[in-house]
Design a protein around this motif. Structure first.
Motif, short mmCIF file in Angstrom:
data_model
loop_
_atom_site.label_atom_id
_atom_site.label_comp_id
_atom_site.label_asym_id
_atom_site.label_seq_id
_atom_site.Cartn_x
_atom_site.Cartn_y
_atom_site.Cartn_z
N VAL A 13 0.98 -1.17 0.18
CA VAL A 13 0.17 0.28 -0.16
C VAL A 13 1.38 0.98 0.36
O VAL A 13 0.56 2.35 -0.84
CB VAL A 13 -0.62 0.03 0.88
N TYR A 14 1.90 1.37 1.06
CA TYR A 14 2.41 2.07 0.51
C TYR A 14 3.62 2.60 -0.75
O TYR A 14 3.63 3.87 -1.07
CB TYR A 14 3.97 2.22 1.94
N GLU A 15 3.24 1.77 -1.22
CA GLU A 15 3.78 1.58 -2.63
C GLU A 15 3.51 2.26 -3.58
O GLU A 15 3.71 3.25 -4.64
CB GLU A 15 4.68 0.10 -3.48
N THR A 16 1.71 2.49 -3.24
CA THR A 16 0.54 2.90 -4.09
C THR A 16 1.19 4.22 -4.00
O THR A 16 0.55 5.22 -4.68
CB THR A 16 -0.90 2.09 -4.40
N VAL A 17 0.66 4.49 -2.54
CA VAL A 17 0.78 5.58 -1.77
C VAL A 17 1.62 6.91 -3.05
O VAL A 17 1.76 7.81 -3.31
CB VAL A 17 0.96 6.02 -0.59
N LYS A 32 4.52 6.14 6.37
CA LYS A 32 5.60 5.44 6.25
C LYS A 32 5.75 5.58 8.00
O LYS A 32 5.59 4.20 8.07
CB LYS A 32 6.56 6.48 5.99
N GLU A 33 5.32 6.50 8.52
CA GLU A 33 5.26 6.67 10.01
C GLU A 33 4.67 5.41 10.72
O GLU A 33 4.66 4.64 11.23
CB GLU A 33 6.08 7.68 10.91
N ILE A 34 3.94 6.53 9.84
CA ILE A 34 2.32 5.39 10.54
C ILE A 34 1.92 3.85 10.48
O ILE A 34 1.94 2.99 10.96
CB ILE A 34 0.56 6.12 10.51
N PHE A 35 2.38 3.75 9.19
CA PHE A 35 1.88 2.41 8.35
C PHE A 35 3.01 1.16 8.62
O PHE A 35 2.70 0.53 9.51
CB PHE A 35 2.83 1.82 6.70
N ASP A 36 3.98 1.59 9.23
CA ASP A 36 5.44 0.87 10.21
C ASP A 36 4.75 0.30 11.14
O ASP A 36 5.22 -1.27 12.05
CB ASP A 36 6.49 1.55 10.02
N SER A 37 4.14 1.31 12.16
CA SER A 37 4.01 1.13 13.30
C SER A 37 2.67 -0.01 13.26
O SER A 37 2.45 -0.54 14.49
CB SER A 37 3.07 2.49 14.45
N LEU A 38 1.92 -0.03 12.43
CA LEU A 38 0.12 -1.04 12.21
C LEU A 38 0.60 -2.10 11.91
O LEU A 38 0.00 -2.95 12.23
CB LEU A 38 -0.41 -0.46 11.61
N ILE A 53 -7.77 -1.64 4.78
CA ILE A 53 -8.78 -0.08 5.47
C ILE A 53 -7.20 0.51 5.15
O ILE A 53 -8.01 2.13 5.40
CB ILE A 53 -8.63 -1.03 6.90
N LEU A 54 -6.36 0.42 4.64
CA LEU A 54 -4.96 0.58 4.59
C LEU A 54 -4.94 1.82 2.88
O LEU A 54 -5.11 3.33 3.37
CB LEU A 54 -3.85 0.78 4.35
N GLU A 55 -5.43 1.36 1.97
CA GLU A 55 -5.92 1.51 0.98
C GLU A 55 -7.05 2.94 1.16
O GLU A 55 -7.17 3.34 0.20
CB GLU A 55 -6.60 0.46 -0.42
N ARG A 56 -8.07 2.40 1.61
CA ARG A 56 -8.99 3.25 2.03
C ARG A 56 -8.73 5.05 2.76
O ARG A 56 -9.64 5.91 2.07
CB ARG A 56 -10.13 3.22 2.52
N GLY A 432 2.65 3.23 19.74
CA GLY A 432 1.46 3.22 21.06
C GLY A 432 -0.10 4.04 20.74
O GLY A 432 -0.59 3.85 20.31
N ALA A 433 0.63 5.11 20.27
CA ALA A 433 -0.08 6.54 19.07
C ALA A 433 -0.42 6.46 18.13
O ALA A 433 -2.40 6.44 17.69
CB ALA A 433 0.69 7.78 19.42
N ASN A 434 -0.28 5.61 17.78
CA ASN A 434 -0.32 5.51 15.93
C ASN A 434 -1.17 4.29 16.10
O ASN A 434 -2.92 4.62 15.39
CB ASN A 434 0.41 5.04 15.13
N ILE A 435 -1.71 3.16 16.80
CA ILE A 435 -2.52 1.81 17.27
C ILE A 435 -3.81 2.79 18.17
O ILE A 435 -4.37 2.10 17.64
CB ILE A 435 -1.93 1.09 17.42
N ALA A 436 -3.39 2.99 18.85
CA ALA A 436 -4.30 3.60 19.15
C ALA A 436 -5.27 4.62 19.03
O ALA A 436 -6.92 4.44 18.75
CB ALA A 436 -3.72 4.14 20.72
N GLY A 437 -4.84 6.06 17.77
CA GLY A 437 -5.97 6.37 16.96
C GLY A 437 -6.14 5.81 16.13
O GLY A 437 -7.43 6.02 15.66
N PHE A 438 -5.12 4.98 15.40
CA PHE A 438 -5.91 3.80 14.46
C PHE A 438 -7.02 3.32 14.15
O PHE A 438 -8.54 2.77 13.82
CB PHE A 438 -4.76 2.80 13.80
N LEU A 439 -7.18 2.27 15.76
CA LEU A 439 -8.19 1.21 15.54
C LEU A 439 -9.84 1.60 15.58
O LEU A 439 -10.63 1.42 15.17
CB LEU A 439 -8.20 0.31 17.14
N LYS A 440 -9.19 3.09 16.59
CA LYS A 440 -10.78 3.23 16.67
C LYS A 440 -12.39 3.92 15.69
O LYS A 440 -13.14 3.70 15.09
CB LYS A 440 -11.14 4.97 17.00
N VAL A 441 -10.93 4.48 14.80
CA VAL A 441 -10.99 5.14 12.95
C VAL A 441 -11.42 3.74 12.65
O VAL A 441 -12.66 3.96 11.20
CB VAL A 441 -10.23 5.83 12.85
#
Ligand code: NDP
Length: 451
Positions: A13-17, A32-38, A53-56, A432-441
């Motif tokens: 997905v990062y490559e398509t971005v 990149k920072e967020i994707f690597d965390s996930l 989910i990431l593509e969207r 931690g911040a990236n994951i916690a923020g991601f899950l709810k959305v």
């Protein structure tokens, strides 16, 4: 599910971005920072991959780019470009600031908008992610020029925002003056009083007490939590803060209040080092009232030194470093220098001020590191409280808002620590911040069908 499947998914997905958004380096960096965390999330919950989910998430719901023509004081026509990216509205109306700075382009607005999705989710408030701005430079412009620019900017933007759709606020180059002009024009166009369309408003017309202070105070409350977990406090610590704008000034104010000594701050021309401690009243007057350069500080305080070149501020030995100016202002070399000089904690008041390599240096050396998404979320959190007050037609006391802000910052810290622990990266607040923020959305998007 093998770990490799999760890694391949994120990389694909990062490559398509990068292909779909060529040359948008800041946007790529934030993604990149967020994707690597996930990766650990997809390891444990592969169904997110089936939901694409990431593509969207990396594709903004909408981007608006528009012409902003205005007349300067000589009667000459000037033209700037305006932007609004409405990135994600799964958990609330789009919310995020407006930046007026000559460097503004699609990449910068998209990186800020993308990060805003996760930050806003982390606050626990019902706000989606957005960001906007213009390559207009307010520096050196008269009040009338700034007003004419803001009126023209809002004439177009007003078609796309509203208290329940998209609620902008300030950011670099957009403070109380600009928000006032923007709000006046919105009101005139709408023919109605919709206070909740902008946050960061003046206190006399729907603004919230403690909104001006919120980002800087929140950053320092976050540092306080990080230190508390180690049995330490801000008392007696030396602090270096970059920038001398809204976030920097109130970060300095709270750090001083909690017993620290602030010894340096900066603007884009260079930095001031005052070994006897920065006199905040002088900085406030120079920046908030007289709109002067930080260099003028040394004219009044001969014990201080001015140095050209803002990044060299990180060569000053300190216990706590608070980058509060702009993106990529703290390089790998600066991070190494801070570590050599014994820095204990770094918290990002600005958005993405540390390069990816600088962040790695801090994490590898076990420096307490508060990433922007968590550490500077206090501003947008209090903006959400401003929206709540506007809806209820009430205004809360300063102490009440400040108390809520402290609670929000504590929750962000603890939720991020817990997510880091659960997904195998204990103590890593970036992950931690990236994951916690991601899950709810992500969960909200899935619950709402194919959006
Ligand atoms: P301000 O415009 O009030 O202040 C910005 C400060 O940073 C000024 O001292 C400015 O110096 C300096 N600066 C800006 N651009 C550069 C640059 N390219 N190089 C060096 N110095 C620079 O903005 P804010 O304080 O509102 O914002 C600062 C940071 O905090 C930004 O990253 C913003 O996105 C982030 N932030 C702000 C929030 C808010 O509530 N305001 C909320 C969350 C994050 P100069 O005057 O010379 O340009």
């Amino acid at each position: 599910m093998s770990h490799q499947v999760a890694v391949d998914y994120v990389n694909h997905v990062y490559e398509t971005v990068t292909k779909r958004n060529p040359n948008e380096t800041e946007f790529h960096q934030a993604v990149k920072e967020i994707f690597d965390s996930l990766v650990p999330v997809f390891d444990q919950n592969p169904s997110y991959i089936d939901h694409a989910i990431l593509e969207r998430m990396v594709e903004p719901e909408r981007i608006i780019s528009f012409r902003v023509p205005w007349l300067d004081d000589e009667g000459k026509i000037q033209v700037n470009r305006g932007f609004r990216v409405q990135f994600n509205s799964a958990i609330g109306p789009y919310k995020g600031g407006l930046r007026f700075h000559p460097s503004v382009n699609a990449s910068i607005i998209k990186f800020l908008g993308f990060e805003q999705i996760f930050k806003n989710s982390l606050t626990g408030q019902p706000i989606g992610g957005g960001k906007g701005g213009s390559d207009f430079d307010p520096k050196g412009k008269s009040d009338n020029e700034v007003m004419r620019f803001c009126q023209s900017f809002m004439t177009e933007l007003s078609k796309h925002i509203g208290p329940d759709t998209d609620v902008p606020a300030g950011d670099i180059g957009v403070g109380a003056r600009e928000v006032g002009y923007l709000f006046g024009q919105y009101k005139k166009i709408q023919g109605g009083y919709q206070a909740g369309v902008l946050t960061g408003k003046g206190l006399g017309f729907g603004g919230s007490l403690a909104r001006t202070e919120a980002t800087g105070y929140g950053t320092v409350y976050f540092v306080q939590e990080m230190l508390k977990d180690k049995g330490d406090s801000l008392s007696g610590k030396t602090v270096v803060v970059s920038g001398s704008g809204n976030v920097s000034i109130y970060a300095m104010e709270k750090a001083l209040e909690l017993g620290a000594k602030v010894i340096a701050c900066s603007d884009s021309n260079g930095y001031v080092y005052d070994p006897t401690g920065i006199k905040l009243d002088t900085v406030k007057r120079l920046k908030e009232v007289e709109r002067k350069r930080i260099k003028a500080y040394v004219d009044e305080h001969p014990e201080a030194e001015f140095h050209v070149g803002f990044e060299n501020i990180w060569t000053i030995p300190c216990d706590i470093a608070l980058p509060c100016a702009t993106q990529n202002e703290l390089s790998e070399a600066s991070a190494k220098r801070l570590v050599e000089n014994g820095v204990i904690a770094v918290a990002e008041g600005a958005n993405m001020p540390s390069t990816l390599q600088a962040v790695d240096v801090f994490l590898e050396n076990k420096v307490l590191f508060g990433p922007a998404k968590a550490a500077n979320a206090g501003g947008v959190a209090v903006s959400a409280l401003e929206m709540a007050q506007n809806s209820a037609r009430l205004s809360w006391k300063f102490e009440d808002v400040d108390e809520k802000l402290q609670e929000i910052m504590r929750n962000i810290y603890h939720n991020s620590m817990q997510a880091a622990e659960k997904y195998g990266k204990p103590g890593n607040l970036v992950v931690g911040a990236n994951i916690a923020g991601f899950l709810k959305v992500a969960d909200a998007m899935i619950a709402q069908g194919l959006i």
